[in-house]
Write a protein that holds these residues in place. Structure first.
Motif, mmCIF file in Angstrom:
data_model
loop_
_atom_site.group_PDB
_atom_site.id
_atom_site.type_symbol
_atom_site.label_atom_id
_atom_site.label_comp_id
_atom_site.label_asym_id
_atom_site.label_seq_id
_atom_site.Cartn_x
_atom_site.Cartn_y
_atom_site.Cartn_z
ATOM 1 N N LYS A 159 51.346 52.434 21.342
ATOM 2 C CA LYS A 159 52.036 51.379 22.106
ATOM 3 C C LYS A 159 51.067 50.675 23.061
ATOM 4 N N LEU A 160 50.231 51.454 23.726
ATOM 5 C CA LEU A 160 49.281 50.878 24.685
ATOM 6 C C LEU A 160 48.128 50.161 23.981
ATOM 7 N N ILE A 161 47.752 50.634 22.810
ATOM 8 C CA ILE A 161 46.698 49.972 22.035
ATOM 9 C C ILE A 161 47.183 48.615 21.518
ATOM 10 N N LYS A 162 48.462 48.516 21.238
ATOM 11 C CA LYS A 162 49.010 47.301 20.604
ATOM 12 C C LYS A 162 49.523 46.268 21.607
ATOM 13 N N PHE A 163 49.116 46.365 22.864
ATOM 14 C CA PHE A 163 49.496 45.348 23.844
ATOM 15 C C PHE A 163 49.098 43.956 23.327
ATOM 16 N N LYS A 164 49.957 42.988 23.545
ATOM 17 C CA LYS A 164 49.694 41.627 23.060
ATOM 18 C C LYS A 164 48.511 40.993 23.773
ATOM 19 N N GLN A 165 48.422 41.224 25.071
ATOM 20 C CA GLN A 165 47.296 40.672 25.835
ATOM 21 C C GLN A 165 46.117 41.632 25.762
ATOM 22 N N TRP A 166 44.951 41.124 25.353
ATOM 23 C CA TRP A 166 43.758 41.975 25.295
ATOM 24 C C TRP A 166 42.541 41.186 25.731
ATOM 25 N N PRO A 167 41.747 41.697 26.700
ATOM 26 C CA PRO A 167 41.893 43.009 27.312
ATOM 27 C C PRO A 167 43.212 43.138 28.076
ATOM 28 N N PRO A 168 43.720 44.365 28.171
ATOM 29 C CA PRO A 168 45.014 44.592 28.824
ATOM 30 C C PRO A 168 44.864 44.636 30.338
#
Length: 265
Positions: free
Chosen positions: A115-124
């Protein structure tokens, strides 16, 4: 003593030496902190002692949430949410440069990491993750390609996170005592120049197709994904007789890029 719920995978960390070790690598002072699954608050108390800028607690167990609210009601810096972390809109709640800490339930630890790897904004918005995993799961996360443990978790993690620290934790550090050893992993997000996938969910989909038949050659997975699997294999420069764990992270990224351009599935 609060009775842990087996249905929620609750194993409370009670060893003060391990709690202190987590605190010492967490850089808490004047930082925004999120704790996933604070449980009885053993780690939470030590976090508060380090004077964080803010502290957000996410606890699924309603009874434990009420206890946390009673114990920390005078702490103005703390927000407490009675939520399932997998259903929580965490990316919307998180503050810039946050540090996320969690003694994760073993049965959903890999889902939480994903879930945390797939954050839409990157870098998170988070700058560090400090998570407790079952040792076997941690070994899969850090596994190198061609090893027996290499699989979906390693591919997904390496696309966006780097492991910067780790240490093992004895089963005797928990109540109740689990049947397995644990490992703390520390992650930091980074921009992977070799990862040009448009939608990271596609990487997760690709690896699921490959590793669902991890003992089979990858030619069948290619047939599932591409209209002309042999042509695509030549383009990617990959041997279709390989097994999934013999394919490197970079090759999985390339396969996913090609899938996004020429989608059959």
């Amino acid at each position: 003593m609060i009775k842990p719920k087996k249905s929620l995978g609750q194993n409370f960390l009670i060893d003060q030496n391990i709690i202190d070790k987590i605190i010492n690598i967490s850089d808490i002072k004047n930082n925004n902190i999120i704790e996933i699954g604070p449980g009885t608050g053993n780690l939470t108390k030590k976090i508060i002692d380090q004077n964080p800028k803010s502290l957000l607690l996410i606890e699924k167990d309603q009874y434990l949430t009420l206890n946390l609210k009673k114990e920390f009601c005078v702490e103005k810096k703390i927000e407490i949410f009675n939520e399932d972390i997998l259903k929580s809109h965490l990316e919307e709640k998180i503050k810039i440069n946050s540090i996320v800490i969690g003694n994760l339930p073993y049965n959903i630890s890999s889902q939480i990491l994903a879930k945390l790897i797939k954050f839409k904004q990157w870098p998170p918005k988070y700058k560090k993750l400090i998570f407790m995993f079952q040792k076997e799961v941690a070994e899969k996360i850090v596994a190198k390609h061609k090893s027996a443990s290499f699989g979906r978790l390693a591919v997904l993690t390496n696309a966006r996170l780097k492991v910067t620290d780790s240490f093992n934790v004895s089963e005797n550090c928990f109540y109740p005592v689990p049947k397995v050893k644990s490992t703390v992993l520390v992650f930091e997000p980074f921009i992977n120049q070799e990862f040009n996938v448009k939608d990271i969910n596609n990487l997760e989909k690709i690896t699921h197709i490959f590793f669902s038949k991890k003992r089979k050659m990858i030619n069948k997975a290619f047939k599932t994904l591409f209209k002309n699997e042999k042509l695509m294999a030549r383009k990617i420069e990959i041997d279709l007789s390989l097994r999934p764990n013999q394919v490197s992270e970079k090759q999985y990224y390339k396969i996913t890029e090609c899938f996004e351009k020429d989608c059959k599935y």
